[in-house]
Design an enzyme around this catalytic site. Structure first.
Site, short mmCIF file in Angstrom:
data_model
loop_
_atom_site.label_atom_id
_atom_site.label_comp_id
_atom_site.label_asym_id
_atom_site.label_seq_id
_atom_site.Cartn_x
_atom_site.Cartn_y
_atom_site.Cartn_z
N LYS A 4 0.84 -1.20 0.00
CA LYS A 4 0.00 0.00 0.00
C LYS A 4 0.88 1.25 0.00
O LYS A 4 2.05 1.23 0.39
CB LYS A 4 -0.95 0.03 1.20
CG LYS A 4 -0.28 0.00 2.58
CD LYS A 4 0.19 1.34 3.09
CE LYS A 4 0.83 1.23 4.47
NZ LYS A 4 1.61 2.42 4.86
N ASP B 65 -3.10 -0.50 10.15
CA ASP B 65 -3.40 -0.60 8.72
C ASP B 65 -3.86 -1.99 8.29
O ASP B 65 -4.17 -2.20 7.13
CB ASP B 65 -2.20 -0.15 7.88
CG ASP B 65 -0.93 -0.94 8.17
OD1 ASP B 65 -0.94 -1.77 9.11
OD2 ASP B 65 0.08 -0.72 7.48
#
Length: 271
Positions: free
Chosen positions: A9, A126
């Site tokens: 990401k 996350d």
């Protein structure tokens, strides 16, 4: 064994406030990348995680899932690492989320999505993002997610400078607090949300505010090479540049390889 990609990401933006109750409030824009590890999972007589000796997160994820489900963690997870480790790209979190999803599907009574997300949030801020699809706005400690509609038609160059290592979260946030980095957080958060509303094409991402936690001179080099946005992802040390055209991205990757390791990738909607 069942196999799935565990994508990296980017934090396309990251603004951070002062600590409250031991945690910093933040607002971030998560974007998946096509760069991915591979996770394979199957039944086993006892819990095993192979392929990455330093793993603790996948093991913890599977142990907690089994505990929540009232069963034993009788799985083997095999990791094939391609995402740079401890680089701000979320590779370990993505591996854990992918293993969670695959293992949950093997249960007689799988955990509902909301419970799985809650479990993921206890593993890392996350990790829940990697259970979602598409770009997401992360708020609170990063686990409160809202889907975003963002353009995906651009190229991404990632650069890990030679000799660069990831600093501990404690050190990064300690420096942030020492300089009173959280001052003005509400204004920066509002500016980020205004910029997101105005995004229509890739170049509009250039108006997102810069990373509050980390910066790098490599970002300026990427901009000189034609990137329309460049910044550090997460707490670093990887720096990214967003490019409209493949030829420019390839040229930038070739040039920046003199500074360390460099990758060319693209956005991804799901893992």
């Amino acid at each position: 064994m069942t196999r799935a990609p565990a994508t990296a990401k980017l934090n396309l933006a990251l603004v951070v406030g002062r600590a409250r109750n031991g945690k910093h409030e933040l607002t971030t824009v998560y974007q998946r990348l096509d760069l991915a590890d591979r996770v394979a999972l199957g039944p086993a007589p006892r819990l095993r995680v192979t392929g990455f000796a330093e793993d603790t997160l996948v093991r913890a994820a599977l142990e907690r899932l089994a505990e929540e489900a009232g069963t034993q963690p009788l799985w083997e997870a095999r990791l094939t690492k391609r995402v740079p480790v401890a680089a701000g790209l979320g590779g370990g979190s993505s591996d854990a989320a992918t293993a969670l999803r695959l293992a949950n599907e093997t249960l007689t009574e799988p955990l509902p999505p909301a419970e799985l997300r809650k479990l993921a949030g206890r593993l890392g801020a996350d990790v829940p993002f990697f259970l979602a699809q598409g770009p997401q706005l992360g708020e609170g400690d990063g686990t409160l997610l809202t889907p975003l509609e963002l353009p995906q038609d651009y190229w991404v160059v990632l650069v890990l400078a030679r000799g660069a290592t990831k600093r501990s979260s404690g050190a990064v946030y300690g420096d942030f607090d020492d300089r009173d980095g959280g001052r003005g957080y509400r204004n920066r958060r509002a500016a980020l949300k205004r910029a997101l509303k105005a995004v229509d094409r890739p170049r509009d991402l250039a108006e997102l505010p810069p990373n509050d936690l980390a910066s790098s001179p490599l970002a300026a080099e990427l901009l000189e090479q034609g990137a329309f946005r460049a910044d550090v992802t997460g707490a670093g040390p990887v720096v990214y540049g967003l490019f409209q055209h493949l030829e420019a991205a390839r040229a930038a990757r070739s040039l920046l390889r003199t500074r360390g390791r460099a990758w060319l990738t693209a956005p991804a909607w799901y893992g």
